[in-house]
Design an enzyme around this catalytic site. Structure first.
Site, PDB file in Angstrom:
ATOM      1  N   LYS A   1     -12.112   3.458   1.249  1.00 49.03           N
ATOM      2  CA  LYS A   1     -12.118   2.183   0.634  1.00 49.03           C
ATOM      3  C   LYS A   1     -10.596   2.063   0.031  1.00 49.03           C
ATOM      4  O   LYS A   1     -10.409   0.833  -0.024  1.00 49.03           O
ATOM      5  CB  LYS A   1     -13.128   2.028  -0.554  1.00 49.03           C
TER       6      LYS A   1
ATOM      7  N   GLN B   1     -19.301   5.539  -6.936  1.00 45.14           N
ATOM      8  CA  GLN B   1     -19.701   6.103  -5.317  1.00 45.14           C
ATOM      9  C   GLN B   1     -21.228   6.951  -5.625  1.00 45.14           C
ATOM     10  O   GLN B   1     -21.061   7.718  -6.381  1.00 45.14           O
ATOM     11  CB  GLN B   1     -18.703   6.960  -4.733  1.00 45.14           C
TER      12      GLN B   1
ATOM     13  N   ASP C   1     -20.374  -3.906  -6.496  1.00 43.26           N
ATOM     14  CA  ASP C   1     -21.497  -3.317  -5.658  1.00 43.26           C
ATOM     15  C   ASP C   1     -22.652  -4.137  -5.489  1.00 43.26           C
ATOM     16  O   ASP C   1     -23.531  -4.074  -4.621  1.00 43.26           O
ATOM     17  CB  ASP C   1     -21.691  -2.017  -5.812  1.00 43.26           C
TER      18      ASP C   1
END
Length: 296
Positions: free
Chosen positions: A50, A94, A117
């Site tokens: 990422k 994460q 997200d």
């Protein structure tokens, strides 16, 4: 008959190129803060990927790596600082988190305007009420939707089945399809006559985490199949391979279009994260964000 392969790598490259071009027109560099707690090897790989891809499109990647012993209070304090940092436009924690940290508490702590997200309850609610353009859509379902629209065009009136009801993929995917005027069935572990239900669908989204579960005789000839599953199998000689939730060769012989694993949905997930981060930066600058549809 054999399926058209939906090349997620190529589609993700095209989306990243659009992000790079639009970011170059901003007066500020979008900032993406990625928070990793612990040393899970898979999570470390995801974070590195990422960050590398973010930097390649002009997004400043800010990695925050915390030890596995980090308390929930300490993690929430990090998020609170990122929430008020004007250089940070997107925040990603994460997952999974260590067992002693309540994931829901952490996700709720992120500023919804920086929740790239799409997991904050505010963004979940915006998606559920048909206002996803005002919030953020979870990256994997968004990637699936973009691939579907690029492959099929207008989705209105199509019958779709989503296998899986997770908050990360299944439920938001179903809502996205409803918002596109599909007729949607959500199937799960207690669904009866699952194969028959799949055979009636124009679109099948497999997101159950069971390798090869969806067989060829489950698929209506010509249907479009999106395989979200990523399952690592280890052979008797110790070699590992990634497979999806779809029995690929069987479904390939029947479907009209099919995503492979790897090389299908996975690359689109990260590309959509970058698009969401760019959108957050546009909104922060008071500029209308682009339409990220691949065909646009």
């Amino acid at each position: 008959m054999s399926a058209r392969i939906i090349d997620g790598v190529a589609h993700a490259e095209a989306l990243r190129a659009r992000v790079r071009e639009t970011v170059a027109r901003l007066n500020v560099s979008p900032g993406l803060a990625v928070v990793l707690v612990g040393d899970d090897p898979a999570s470390q790989v995801y974070v590195r990927t990422k960050s590398r891809q973010a930097q390649a499109v002009g997004i400043a990647a800010m990695d925050h790596r915390l030890p596995a012993t980090t308390t929930e209070v300490e993690l929430l304090a990090v998020i609170a600082r990122l929430n008020v940092d004007p250089a940070v436009h997107g925040i990603l924690v994460q997952l999974p988190l260590p067992a002693h940290i309540v994931t829901a508490n952490v996700l709720r702590a992120i500023d919804p305007a920086k929740d790239v997200d799409g997991f904050h309850p505010v963004n979940v609610g915006l998606l559920a009420t048909g206002r996803s353009e005002d919030g953020f859509t979870p990256c994997t379902p968004l990637g699936c939707l973009l691939l579907l629209k690029e492959t099929l065009g207008d989705l209105a009136g199509r019958d779709a089945i989503v296998l899986g009801r997770s908050m990360i993929v299944g439920k938001p995917m179903a809502q996205l399809l409803l918002n596109e005027n599909c007729t949607v069935t959500v199937a799960h572990s207690r669904t009866r006559d699952l194969a028959d239900r799949c055979r009636s669908a124009d679109i099948v989204i497999a997101a159950v985490g069971r390798p090869g579960m969806v067989r060829g005789d489950w698929i209506r000839p010509g249907a479009t199949v999106i395989d979200v599953g990523i399952n690592r199998l280890v052979s008797a000689d110790g070699k590992s391979s990634l497979v999806g939730d779809v029995a690929f060769e069987e479904v390939f012989a029947v479907a009209g279009a099919l995503t492979p694993v790897p090389g299908g949905v996975g690359p689109m997930t990260i590309a959509c994260l970058l698009a969401n981060t760019a959108t957050a930066a546009f909104r922060s600058a008071g500029v209308d964000s682009p339409d990220w549809s691949l065909a646009a």
